[in-house]
Design a protein around this motif. Structure first.
Motif, PDB file in Angstrom:
ATOM      1  N   MET A  57      33.761  40.235  46.608  1.00 45.47           N
ATOM      2  CA  MET A  57      34.824  39.241  46.598  1.00 45.47           C
ATOM      3  C   MET A  57      35.283  38.882  48.012  1.00 45.47           C
ATOM      4  N   VAL A  65      43.829  41.101  42.278  1.00 40.90           N
ATOM      5  CA  VAL A  65      42.559  41.639  42.773  1.00 40.90           C
ATOM      6  C   VAL A  65      42.746  43.102  43.170  1.00 40.90           C
ATOM      7  N   LEU A  83      40.655  38.580  36.436  1.00 39.90           N
ATOM      8  CA  LEU A  83      39.433  38.555  35.639  1.00 39.90           C
ATOM      9  C   LEU A  83      38.174  38.798  36.468  1.00 39.90           C
ATOM     10  N   GLU A  84      38.070  38.151  37.615  1.00 39.23           N
ATOM     11  CA  GLU A  84      36.835  38.214  38.393  1.00 39.23           C
ATOM     12  C   GLU A  84      36.448  39.624  38.848  1.00 39.23           C
ATOM     13  N   ARG A 128      34.368  41.230  36.137  1.00 43.47           N
ATOM     14  CA  ARG A 128      32.992  40.725  36.112  1.00 43.47           C
ATOM     15  C   ARG A 128      32.167  41.340  37.234  1.00 43.47           C
ATOM     16  N   MET A 129      32.762  41.425  38.404  1.00 40.23           N
ATOM     17  CA  MET A 129      32.071  42.010  39.548  1.00 40.23           C
ATOM     18  C   MET A 129      31.774  43.488  39.334  1.00 40.23           C
ATOM     19  N   SER A 155      42.744  34.355  37.283  1.00 43.77           N
ATOM     20  CA  SER A 155      41.395  34.436  37.850  1.00 43.77           C
ATOM     21  C   SER A 155      41.229  35.667  38.735  1.00 43.77           C
ATOM     22  N   SER A 156      42.277  35.991  39.492  1.00 43.49           N
ATOM     23  CA  SER A 156      42.210  37.155  40.385  1.00 43.49           C
ATOM     24  C   SER A 156      42.135  38.459  39.612  1.00 43.49           C
TER      25      SER A 156
END
Length: 347
Positions: free
Chosen positions: A203, A179, A38-39, A42-43, A35-36
């Motif tokens: 984020m 991230v 992928l997000e 998207r951002m 998740s860290s």
């Protein structure tokens, strides 16, 4: 594929088309790591008002991939159906399995021959190393598994940094470190630091960490004060698990009395030196049980236990299960939290 430097982009170098990132989800993969990673992509699309990135997920045969916390994700592709990617990340598992399915390794080698950029998230570097794809590269992975990687691949350069970008290999440790890696790659991809900064802001990341940041929080920072003697003695313990040092030897090495040594541990770590030392040895034993093929007797010896019986007794007292059952289940135990844990007695 060419990754732009900031300088090239500012000179008017054309920004390439949408980048397609793939995420290989192996059994027991780290959901927070995935998740860290992928997000931020998207951002970045949101912050730039452009489709800078697209992404897909892959599993061995297209069946749902179960994360280490039990949540299953339905992937977009099986290995033999996956399209070409600009970059493919292996989302590693915790723990690393004793054996890796050869089809993963063959597929990764195929991607490398196709000049796909390859990356590892959490323990993903181990899959790349097992496929022979990190030779000559600098890499990193979760600090708990560094010793396993170095033991199995002594010629690989492994750092303690949160992430590494070395030519066409992108690797990072676990937790939220992806991230930081992705924010760095977004900056390189777009040549616009303001987009990377915007992603970080969206984020709620107060600081963008660099590749020079270390994974582990120094003991002195954990304690909130500088205790060089305590830091020194804990380092001695960590470096001497197979043949544990006595309290007297530890005190002599750091030039304090045994009473002073005990006072340091009681005041700052709320336990005795023996208790802390035993916990280090037991946690190391758990790592070996879950991520290596060593026999239980060899694991016991490697962690300073004089017999399997003694090892089993201490292991059960701490983890509420036996070493043999732990290995059969193949999942991390629900160890008691450090705060409020009853002390482990040493006989």
């Amino acid at each position: 594929m060419e990754i732009l430097s900031v300088q090239d982009a500012l000179r008017g170098h054309p920004i390439p088309a949408t980048q397609h990132y793939g995420f290989l989800l192996v059994p027991g993969f780290s959901l927070i790591g995935f998740s860290s990673a992928l997000e931020p992509l998207r951002m970045a699309n949101l912050a730039s008002d452009n489709r800078l990135f697209q992404w897909s997920t892959i599993s061995l045969d297209g069946a749902p991939a179960q994360a280490s916390n039990g949540i299953a994700i339905q992937p977009d592709y099986a290995l033999d159906e996956a399209p070409a990617f600009d970059t493919l990340f292996v989302c590693g598992s915790n723990p690393i399995p004793p054996r890796i399915e050869p089809r993963y390794l063959n597929w990764l080698r195929h991607l490398a021959r196709q000049k796909t950029v390859l990356g590892g998230i959490c323990t993903g570097s181990y899959w790349l190393a097992r496929a022979g794809l990190l030779n000559g590269y600098r890499c990193t992975l979760h600090w708990e598994d560094t010793e396993r990687l170095l033991t199995d691949f002594p010629d690989i350069i492994v750092s303690k940094h949160i992430y590494e970008i070395d030519r066409d290999r992108y690797t990072c440790s676990g937790g939220i470190a992806p991230v930081d890696l992705m924010v760095a790659l977004i900056g390189l991809r777009t040549g616009r630091n303001e987009i990377a900064a915007k992603v970080s802001e969206l984020m709620v990341c107060e600081r963008i960490r660099s590749t020079q940041d270390s994974q582990r929080i120094p003991l002195r920072q954990q304690l909130g004060t500088s205790q060089p003697k305590l830091t020194e003695v804990v380092t001695l313990m960590e470096n001497n698990l197979e043949e544990p040092l006595t309290k007297e030897e530890l005190a002599q090495f750091i030039q304090v009395s045994v009473r002073q040594l005990e006072r340091l541990f009681q005041e700052h770590l709320r336990c005795t030196p023996n208790t802390y030392y035993l916990e280090l040895r037991l946690r190391r034993a758990r790592q070996l049980l879950l991520s290596s093929n060593q026999s239980i007797i060899d694991v016991a010896a490697a962690c300073g236990f004089v017999s399997v019986t003694h090892f089993t007794h201490r292991y059960r007292a701490y983890f509420s299960t036996t070493p043999g059952r732990e290995r059969r289940i193949g999942q991390p135990p629900n160890a008691r939290s450090a705060v409020g844990r009853p002390p482990v007695q040493i006989s």
